[in-house]
Structure formats: structure tokens, C-alpha cells
Design a protein around this motif. Structure first.
Motif, short mmCIF file in Angstrom:
data_model
loop_
_atom_site.label_atom_id
_atom_site.label_comp_id
_atom_site.label_asym_id
_atom_site.label_seq_id
_atom_site.Cartn_x
_atom_site.Cartn_y
_atom_site.Cartn_z
N GLU A 174 9.35 7.64 3.69
CA GLU A 174 8.81 7.52 2.34
C GLU A 174 9.67 8.34 1.39
OE1 GLU A 174 4.02 6.95 3.06
OE2 GLU A 174 4.80 8.58 1.85
N GLY A 213 4.32 13.05 5.49
CA GLY A 213 4.01 11.72 5.01
C GLY A 213 4.65 10.72 5.94
N GLU A 214 4.44 9.46 5.68
CA GLU A 214 5.00 8.42 6.54
C GLU A 214 6.51 8.53 6.51
OE1 GLU A 214 3.03 4.57 5.75
OE2 GLU A 214 1.84 5.77 4.39
N ASN A 269 1.59 6.51 -7.06
CA ASN A 269 0.43 7.29 -7.51
C ASN A 269 0.62 8.78 -7.27
OD1 ASN A 269 -0.94 4.99 -8.36
ND2 ASN A 269 -1.98 4.70 -6.39
N ARG A 270 1.28 9.10 -6.15
CA ARG A 270 1.54 10.50 -5.86
C ARG A 270 2.47 11.11 -6.92
NH1 ARG A 270 3.82 9.98 -1.22
NH2 ARG A 270 1.94 10.17 0.04
N TRP A 330 2.51 1.77 -3.44
CA TRP A 330 1.54 2.25 -4.43
C TRP A 330 1.18 3.72 -4.20
CZ3 TRP A 330 0.49 0.92 -9.03
CH2 TRP A 330 0.51 -0.42 -9.44
N ARG A 331 1.08 4.14 -2.95
CA ARG A 331 0.78 5.54 -2.66
C ARG A 331 1.88 6.45 -3.19
NH1 ARG A 331 -1.07 3.59 2.39
NH2 ARG A 331 0.88 4.22 3.40
N GLN A 332 3.12 6.02 -2.99
CA GLN A 332 4.24 6.82 -3.48
C GLN A 332 4.23 6.93 -5.01
OE1 GLN A 332 7.90 5.22 -1.93
NE2 GLN A 332 7.20 5.31 0.20
N ASP A 365 0.83 -1.22 0.00
CA ASP A 365 0.00 0.00 0.00
C ASP A 365 0.86 1.25 0.00
OD1 ASP A 365 -2.20 -1.64 0.04
OD2 ASP A 365 -2.56 -1.43 2.20
N LYS A 366 1.92 1.20 0.82
CA LYS A 366 2.80 2.35 0.93
C LYS A 366 3.50 2.62 -0.41
CE LYS A 366 6.97 3.82 3.44
NZ LYS A 366 7.92 3.43 4.51
N GLY A 399 7.97 11.32 -0.70
CA GLY A 399 6.72 11.66 -0.03
C GLY A 399 6.65 13.15 0.24
#
Length: 352
Positions: free
Chosen positions: A233, A229-230, A125-126, A121-123, A118-119, A236
Motif C-alpha cells: 500500500e 498496513g497491507e 481516506n487515510r 479508497w482506504r488509502q 476498497d484498498k 499506508g
């Protein structure tokens, strides 16, 4: 001599009788007109008239984003109309940056760690969202170049102006309840006389006085709280939150009439942004004076043959005026102050 006198008296008598007859007729005519019932012709309420300026629905400013790479050039011309998805700006993008994020996704999937997946994919997509938002047209519109040479980081390169112009205006609290989203609006451009139509697409819930307060509150809370962000990352970006809350906000000066912003869109003609316009919003509301209403909520409608017809009227009351919801239509002629002499279906004398 006596005979001549008699003739003169006879002629004088005839003249006198004719004079009396004419006077009686004239008096009778006046009486008929005076005794005729006054009438009221049903008409629509006056249109609401407003003024405003034409402005685009959306203006997006594309700034130099050095996080993607070095700015190279623009890919469009000034004044060019583009569709959504058209590339606007050319950057020297380091392709290894995205590939690194793709590799992180693949590694996380291979390990089967859902949190890591998930982490990753978020990076990714961002990053993709940042590229699309900085390079491509996010809606159809016209390009306005701002600067295409020696552009510093964060400086404007171009603006994208949406192709659906709107008119922003205000109405007072006294007219607000007469308007609805979707109402037709007649528009005339002041400088050219060009005419067209549109419709109301938005009516603000709060008056303009609240908007002014919101602007001040937003500036006061502009610093906001940064939520990073986390940790760890790569790529991020930190997020900034600024959501000010107003408790018991003031409605403005108690002695001033509130005004509400109304947006008119869906214009059926072309008009340049910034032009001043006058607009009228037709009102189909039918208003009647109380004097036409009987005790049992009926009115008498006079037809072309001069006959009265008793009609039931449904209405609301507003400031000693009847707002018709059902029963009569525009142009109907109603008897004012009807009495017991007015009979349904019978001819009636009306004053003109």
C-alpha cells in the motif's frame, strides 16, 4: 392584741395560699412542658463538599507533520477563538500525492476489482484524514501558539483548547452512591469568589487506585505490537496496538478508603483553566431517626394548629437511620416516641 394577732395570721395565710397557688401553677407548667412530646423536624441530608481544579475537556497538540509537506506558517493568532473546521496551519503540500491516490481509485473502479477498489479508497481516506487532522480545527476552541518558526518534524506548533471547562474531583466510597450523573453542583472559585452552577457529567466506574495501575500497565505495554498496513500500500501507515489486559487486578491498599473521580461540567459561568474551586453537591435525601416510626411504619406529623396526622412512610434503612422514599417532606414536624395517647387528627402537646 388578740385582734391584731388574728389579722396577722389571716394575712400570713393569704400569702401562704398565694405562694402555694403560684408553686402549683409553676409545677403544672413544667409538667406540661415535660410531658409534651419531643419532635423531629424533617431536613435534607448535608451537601457533599469537594474541591478540585478547572481544566479543559480536550487539549489537542498540532505537531509538524513533514509527511504532508514543508511547514510554512500558522494561519491563526495566539489566543484566537476558532470554530471547528478553521484552517490552523499552512503546509507546502505536494498536490500530486493526493492525485496519485485518486488515480488508483479510478483505475480500480475501471477494472471492477472490488478488493482493489476498497484498498484504494482506504488509502485515499487515510490521506485525507491525515490532512484534516493536521491542518484544521477538529473542535471549537482557543489557540495557544507553541512555536511558529524553525519547527522540527514532530515538534509542537500550537495547541487547541476546547471551550467547555470541567472540574475534576474525587469522592469517597461512602458518598459515591449518593451521586448520579446529572446532579446539580454549586461551584465557588477560591481566588475570585465567583459563583455558579454545573452538573455531574461523569462518575468513574473504577476507583483512582485502578487508574494508577492502568497507567503503569500502559507504560509496560507501550512497545505494543505493530501491525502494518497491507503490503504494497502506497502511503499506508503502520498501526500500533497497545491494549494491555489485567487479570485479577488489585483494588489497592485494603486499609485505605477508595476514592472515585467525578467530573463536573456544563458550567454556567466563565472560569479560567487551572483555577481552584470548592463545590457542594446538594442532597435531597430525607433521613429520619427510628424513634419517630410506629410499629406499622407510620409517623405522626404535627400541623400548625398542633394536631397530629398519621402518615404512612416508605423508607429504606441505612446504619440505624431511615432513608425516606415517600410520605413526608422537608420541614415536617414529627412526634418522637409516639404512644397510644397520640390520636390521628387530635391536638397534641409538644415540647418546644
Amino acid at each position: 392584741m388578740k385582734k391584731r394577732t388574728l389579722i396577722i395570721l389571716a394575712v400570713a395565710g393569704v400569702v401562704l395560699l398565694l405562694g402555694i397557688a403560684l408553686a402549683v401553677k409553676a409545677f403544672g407548667d413544667n409538667k406540661t412542658e415535660k410531658d409534651g412530646y419531643d419532635t423531629y423536624q424533617v431536613k435534607e441530608d448535608k451537601p457533599i463538599r469537594v474541591t478540585g481544579k478547572v481544566s479543559p475537556h480536550t487539549i489537542k497538540t498540532y505537531q509538524n507533520n513533514s509527511q504532508l509537506g514543508d511547514f510554512v506558517s500558522v494561519q491563526v493568532e495566539d489566543g484566537q477563538y476558532v470554530q471547528q473546521g478553521t484552517p490552523l496551519i499552512n503546509y507546502a503540500i505536494d498536490s500530486t500525492q493526493r492525485q496519485s491516490l485518486v488515480d488508483q481509485v479510478n483505475q480500480a473502479q475501471a477494472q471492477g476489482d472490488q478488493n482493489a477498489i476498497d484498498k484504494a479508497w482506504r488509502q485515499l481516506n487515510r490521506y485525507d484524514g491525515q490532512v484534516n487532522n493536521s491542518i484544521y480545527a477538529t473542535f471549537p476552541g482557543t489557540v495557544s501558539l507553541q512555536n511558529s518558526e524553525n519547527v522540527g518534524d514532530g515538534e509542537a506548533i500550537l495547541q487547541l483548547i476546547s471551550d467547555n471547562p470541567e472540574i475534576k474531583t474525587t469522592v469517597s466510597e461512602y458518598d459515591l452512591d449518593k451521586l448520579n450523573v446529572g446532579d446539580k453542583v454549586n461551584v465557588e472559585v477560591n481566588s475570585t469568589g465567583k459563583k455558579g452552577t454545573g452538573k455531574i457529567v461523569k462518575i468513574n466506574e473504577l476507583p483512582t487506585s485502578y487508574q494508577q495501575q492502568d497507567s503503569g500497565a500502559a507504560q509496560a505495554g507501550g512497545a505494543g505490537a505493530q501491525v502494518g498496513g497491507e503490503e504494497g500500500e502506497e502511503g499506508g501507515a503502520s498501526l500500533t496496538t497497545s491494549n494491555p489486559i489485567q487479570n485479577s487486578p488489585s483494588g489497592g491498599n485494603a486499609n485505605e478508603t477508595s476514592k472515585y473521580e467525578v467530573v463536573v461540567g456544563d458550567l454556567d459561568f466563565k472560569v479560567r483553566n487551572g483555577y481552584s474551586v470548592e463545590a457542594s453537591i446538594p442532597q435531597d435525601t430525607l433521613k429520619l431517626p427510628k424513634s419517630v416510626l410506629t410499629k406499622d411504619d407510620h409517623v405522626y406529623v404535627v400541623d400548625k394548629q398542633g394536631k397530629a396526622h398519621k402518615v404512612k412512610v416508605e423508607h429504606n434503612e441505612e446504619n440505624d437511620t431511615l432513608i425516606v422514599t415517600k410520605g413526608v417532606k422537608k420541614g415536617d414536624k414529627l412526634i418522637k416516641n409516639p404512644d397510644s395517647k397520640v390520636q390521628d387528627g387530635k391536638k397534641v402537646e409538644v415540647s418546644e
